[in-house]
Write an enzyme that holds these catalytic residues in place. Structure first.
Site, short mmCIF file in Angstrom:
data_model
loop_
_atom_site.label_atom_id
_atom_site.label_comp_id
_atom_site.label_asym_id
_atom_site.label_seq_id
_atom_site.Cartn_x
_atom_site.Cartn_y
_atom_site.Cartn_z
NE ARG A 21 25.92 35.36 39.38
CZ ARG A 21 27.19 35.48 39.70
NH1 ARG A 21 27.67 34.33 40.35
NH2 ARG A 21 28.34 36.04 38.91
CG HIS A 45 29.32 40.51 40.15
ND1 HIS A 45 29.91 39.12 40.84
CD2 HIS A 45 29.50 41.49 40.79
CE1 HIS A 45 30.37 39.70 41.79
NE2 HIS A 45 30.12 40.90 42.02
CE1 TYR A 61 30.93 38.47 33.29
CE2 TYR A 61 30.63 40.73 33.03
CZ TYR A 61 30.43 39.49 33.75
OH TYR A 61 29.49 39.46 34.56
#
Length: 353
Positions: free
Chosen positions: A251, A255, A264
């Protein structure tokens, strides 16, 4: 234990057919059907992110990059099958029969979670992995009734760290339930990379513990997704029990729109992975085989954009959501805690006016 599961692939990222077994099953109509739906879903996802940034939609979970995994698997279903999606599986849900009204759920409309009459699409599961035992139960019920229905349940890599994952697979294995557990392995559970989630080399090898078939495939190859999911569903319908599928994908975005993946994840790596993009791969395949040219692809994009704009107009014409919907349908009769919270919230809204 190192259990080897080769990655199944039918068309590589350059659009070349690499598995001739499926050559006779691929034609222009199938390729164009795949392409239209991939473009629709990518257009929807990009529009939803734009709407959220403009304050016209609530927090939204994007799925760009995972379109082939969702569309290919959903197209493999029969009309009377069951689908248990997560909060990110809009492409799967819409492909299987939900309307674009699903967007309204991110503005608080309960209608956005309702499938069309006759379609067995469960409301999206937000708690991680809770849908997996439910999917196993629905499949067990279908088997006990002597039905030909099969079930598909979607989940991410993070869900495999939950007890519900193991309970769902165990029940399905013991009762040989007709269910496909479809994992979209994006490599991250929000900010946690997969190597910090588990010590297993793959997700699919967990099928060995439950003595069920496991398939690992290129989740950006819509042909591999479609044919392997179809095979697993047919096996389930014919009494072969459950299958665990691990679709390896990526993706590109966050998120959710409330997340910052740059904290991250190397965003340069994410952009480099567009070389393996599911939509671009299919474009290469279509051109190689003379199934369409740039003009045709442009027309598909225009049609998709117009379709999505109409859906947005319809969503924004809806009245504001009913506050009571948050409280009145959790239990048959609200508990005192829910009743008290509702009273406090309604009072808060009155004070704000």
């Amino acid at each position: 234990m190192n259990v080897h599961f080769p990655v199944q692939q039918v068309v590589n990222h350059q659009g070349q057919l690499v598995d001739p077994v499926y050559e006779s099953a691929i034609n222009e109509e199938l390729a164009q059907t795949f392409y239209r739906q991939l473009v629709r879903m990518r257009t929807l996802d990009r529009k939803a992110k734009s709407l959220q940034r403009q304050g016209r939609l609530g927090t939204y979970p994007p799925f760009e990059g995972q379109e082939a995994a969702q569309v290919g698997s959903a197209l493999a279903l029969e009309a009377d099958d069951w689908m248990f999606p997560t909060y990110r599986d809009h492409a799967a849900s819409i492909t299987f029969g939900k309307s674009y009204g699903i967007l309204s759920s991110w503005n608080g409309r309960v209608e956005g979670n309702l499938p069309p009459a006759g379609k067995k699409i469960l409301p999206p599961s937000v708690p991680i992995a809770t849908q997996l035992p439910l999917a196993a139960g629905a499949a067990m019920a279908a088997k006990f009734k002597g039905s030909s229905e099969a079930v598909i349940a979607y989940f991410g890599d993070g869900a495999t760290s939950e007890g519900d994952f193991h309970e769902g697979l165990n029940f399905a294995s013991v009762y040989q339930a007709p269910v496909v557990f479809f994992n979209q392995n994006n490599g991250y559970a929000i900010s946690l990379p997969i190597h910090k989630q588990m010590n297993s080399e793959t997700i699919v090898q967990k099928a060995v513990a439950y003595d069920i078939p496991g398939v690992r495939l290129d989740g950006n190859d819509i042909f591999a997704v479609y044919f392997q999911t179809k095979k697993a569903l047919e096996r389930a319908r014919n009494g072969g029990g459950p299958t665990l599928i691990e679709a390896i994908t990526w993706r590109y975005g966050a998120h959710t729109t409330a997340d910052d993946p740059s904290k991250y994840r190397d965003q340069q790596e994410s952009e480099e992975r567009r070389e393996y993009d599911p939509v671009t791969r299919l474009e290469h395949f279509i051109k190689r085989n003379g199934y369409g040219d740039d003009a045709w692809m442009d027309s598909v994009q225009i049609e998709a954009s117009e379709e999505i704009e109409e859906a947005v107009k319809e969503m924004e014409s809806m009245p504001p959501p009913d506050i009571n919907d948050m409280y009145d349908f959790i239990f048959a009769a609200p508990t005192w805690t829910i009743a008290e919270h509702k009273q406090q919230y309604l009072k808060h809204l009155q004070e704000e006016e």
